[in-house]
Write a protein that holds these residues in place. Structure first.
Motif, short mmCIF file in Angstrom:
data_model
loop_
_atom_site.label_atom_id
_atom_site.label_comp_id
_atom_site.label_asym_id
_atom_site.label_seq_id
_atom_site.Cartn_x
_atom_site.Cartn_y
_atom_site.Cartn_z
N GLU A 35 0.81 -1.22 0.00
CA GLU A 35 0.00 0.00 0.00
C GLU A 35 0.84 1.27 0.00
O GLU A 35 0.44 2.29 -0.56
CB GLU A 35 -0.93 0.02 1.21
CG GLU A 35 -1.91 1.18 1.22
CD GLU A 35 -2.92 1.10 2.35
OE1 GLU A 35 -3.66 2.08 2.55
OE2 GLU A 35 -2.97 0.05 3.02
N PHE A 36 2.03 1.21 0.61
CA PHE A 36 2.81 2.43 0.82
C PHE A 36 4.14 2.45 0.07
O PHE A 36 4.94 3.35 0.28
CB PHE A 36 3.06 2.63 2.32
CG PHE A 36 1.80 2.74 3.12
CD1 PHE A 36 1.05 3.89 3.11
CD2 PHE A 36 1.35 1.65 3.86
CE1 PHE A 36 -0.13 3.98 3.84
CE2 PHE A 36 0.18 1.73 4.59
CZ PHE A 36 -0.56 2.90 4.58
N ASP A 111 5.40 5.70 -1.90
CA ASP A 111 4.68 5.85 -3.16
C ASP A 111 4.16 4.47 -3.54
O ASP A 111 4.88 3.66 -4.11
CB ASP A 111 5.61 6.42 -4.23
CG ASP A 111 4.88 6.66 -5.55
OD1 ASP A 111 3.64 6.72 -5.54
OD2 ASP A 111 5.56 6.77 -6.59
N GLY A 112 2.91 4.20 -3.19
CA GLY A 112 2.36 2.86 -3.34
C GLY A 112 2.18 2.42 -4.79
O GLY A 112 1.77 3.21 -5.64
N HIS A 113 2.49 1.16 -5.05
CA HIS A 113 2.28 0.55 -6.37
C HIS A 113 1.79 -0.87 -6.12
O HIS A 113 2.57 -1.83 -6.18
CB HIS A 113 3.58 0.54 -7.18
CG HIS A 113 4.03 1.89 -7.62
ND1 HIS A 113 3.51 2.53 -8.72
CD2 HIS A 113 4.93 2.75 -7.07
CE1 HIS A 113 4.09 3.72 -8.86
NE2 HIS A 113 4.95 3.87 -7.87
N ASP A 114 0.51 -1.02 -5.85
CA ASP A 114 -0.01 -2.33 -5.47
C ASP A 114 0.11 -3.35 -6.60
O ASP A 114 0.41 -4.52 -6.35
CB ASP A 114 -1.46 -2.23 -4.98
CG ASP A 114 -2.38 -1.53 -5.98
OD1 ASP A 114 -1.88 -0.95 -6.97
OD2 ASP A 114 -3.60 -1.54 -5.75
N ALA A 115 -0.07 -2.93 -7.85
CA ALA A 115 0.06 -3.88 -8.97
C ALA A 115 1.50 -4.36 -9.09
O ALA A 115 1.75 -5.55 -9.36
CB ALA A 115 -0.40 -3.23 -10.27
N LEU A 116 2.47 -3.48 -8.89
CA LEU A 116 3.87 -3.87 -8.94
C LEU A 116 4.21 -4.79 -7.78
O LEU A 116 4.96 -5.76 -7.94
CB LEU A 116 4.77 -2.63 -8.93
CG LEU A 116 6.28 -2.89 -8.97
CD1 LEU A 116 6.66 -3.68 -10.22
CD2 LEU A 116 7.05 -1.58 -8.90
N PHE A 117 3.68 -4.52 -6.61
CA PHE A 117 3.89 -5.38 -5.45
C PHE A 117 3.39 -6.79 -5.75
O PHE A 117 4.09 -7.78 -5.48
CB PHE A 117 3.15 -4.82 -4.24
CG PHE A 117 3.32 -5.63 -2.97
CD1 PHE A 117 4.34 -5.33 -2.07
CD2 PHE A 117 2.45 -6.66 -2.67
CE1 PHE A 117 4.50 -6.07 -0.91
CE2 PHE A 117 2.60 -7.41 -1.52
CZ PHE A 117 3.63 -7.11 -0.63
N LEU A 149 5.86 2.16 -12.92
CA LEU A 149 6.43 3.36 -12.31
C LEU A 149 6.21 4.60 -13.17
O LEU A 149 6.62 5.70 -12.80
CB LEU A 149 7.92 3.17 -12.06
CG LEU A 149 8.29 2.11 -11.01
CD1 LEU A 149 9.80 2.05 -10.83
CD2 LEU A 149 7.62 2.40 -9.67
N GLY A 150 5.55 4.42 -14.31
CA GLY A 150 5.17 5.57 -15.12
C GLY A 150 6.11 5.92 -16.24
O GLY A 150 5.94 6.96 -16.89
#
Length: 244
Positions: A35-36, A111-117, A149-150
């Motif tokens: 989440e974070f 900077d959360g990235h749930d899909a990457l996690f 990450l964009g």
């Protein structure tokens, strides 16, 4: 997410990316949280032989962490095992350390990235099963990570917006995309590759030997661009082992 919302977080799904000593008996733990995003926290007393937390601060294991604090460096209060412990060995273990170094270098704090996690978790399971070529697993993760990450990595259209043609040759330039090699032969900072390789990558198909080689060259160049001058230590180790 604002730091004020991070005052205390209980039982958050995490992985340990890295630890290093802090003062006499403690460790700073770099966590990858669903989440974070990337969170740094002090595990006080974790270097003591009888510390309950010491044995849990292991890379590649699904964990749940509780931390608090408004500053960038949090206080780690507790860890619990998650579901499905993993065992990475040999080449797969080195690949896992490579993934962790990539995340440490490219993920911003909190900077959360749930899909990457979730994809990281899936990739660790694939490495542990040892049923897919490690190089292919790394290419998939590198591409997914940059996209999540964009960082734009267009594979189906060239820099002009035209559809990639399988039979054409291209020069791929970071932050521009694919350029027809016949028109941009002098692009010294680009990677030469076929339209087929780009389309194969877009379809997540790495069965072709040429696609394997050219995708490695492309991802190496893109990562070098975004990482800057400081090289990845684990990348060199992998290259020394089997040119991954």
């Amino acid at each position: 997410m604002a730091a004020s919302n991070l005052h205390r977080q209980d039982n958050q799904p995490v992985y340990v990316l890295h630890t290093y000593p802090f003062k006499e008996t403690s460790l700073v733990v770099e966590l990858f949280s669903r989440e974070f995003g990337r969170v740094a926290a002090v595990a006080r007393g974790a270097r003591r032989p009888r510390s309950a937390m010491r044995g849990m601060l292991q890379a590649f294991q699904p964990l749940q962490a509780t931390w608090s604090g408004k500053a960038e460096l949090k206080n780690l209060h507790g860890m619990e095992w998650g579901a499905g412990l993993l065992l990475l060995r040999g080449e797969a273990l080195m690949c896992g350390f490579y993934l962790n170094e990539l995340l440490l270098r490219l993920l911003l704090r909190e900077d959360g990235h749930d899909a990457l996690f979730d994809y990281y978790s899936q990739t660790l399971r694939i490495l542990a099963q040892d049923q897919v070529l490690p190089a292919t697993t790394l290419r998939r993760f590198e591409l997914k990570m940059l996209q999540e990450l964009g960082y734009a990595v267009p594979l189906e259209h060239d820099a002009s917006g035209e559809a990639i043609q399988s039979g054409h040759q291209y020069v791929y330039v970071a932050e521009q995309g694919a350029l027809r090699s016949s028109q941009h032969a002098a692009q010294a900072n680009g990677v030469q590759l076929s339209g087929k390789a780009l389309l194969d990558m877009a379809q997540d198909d790495y069965t072709d030997t040429q696609t394997q080689q050219q995708s490695k060259q492309l991802m190496r160049a893109l990562l070098a661009h975004y990482l800057g001058e400081k090289p990845l230590h684990t990348r060199q180790l992998l290259m020394d082992l089997q040119a991954l």
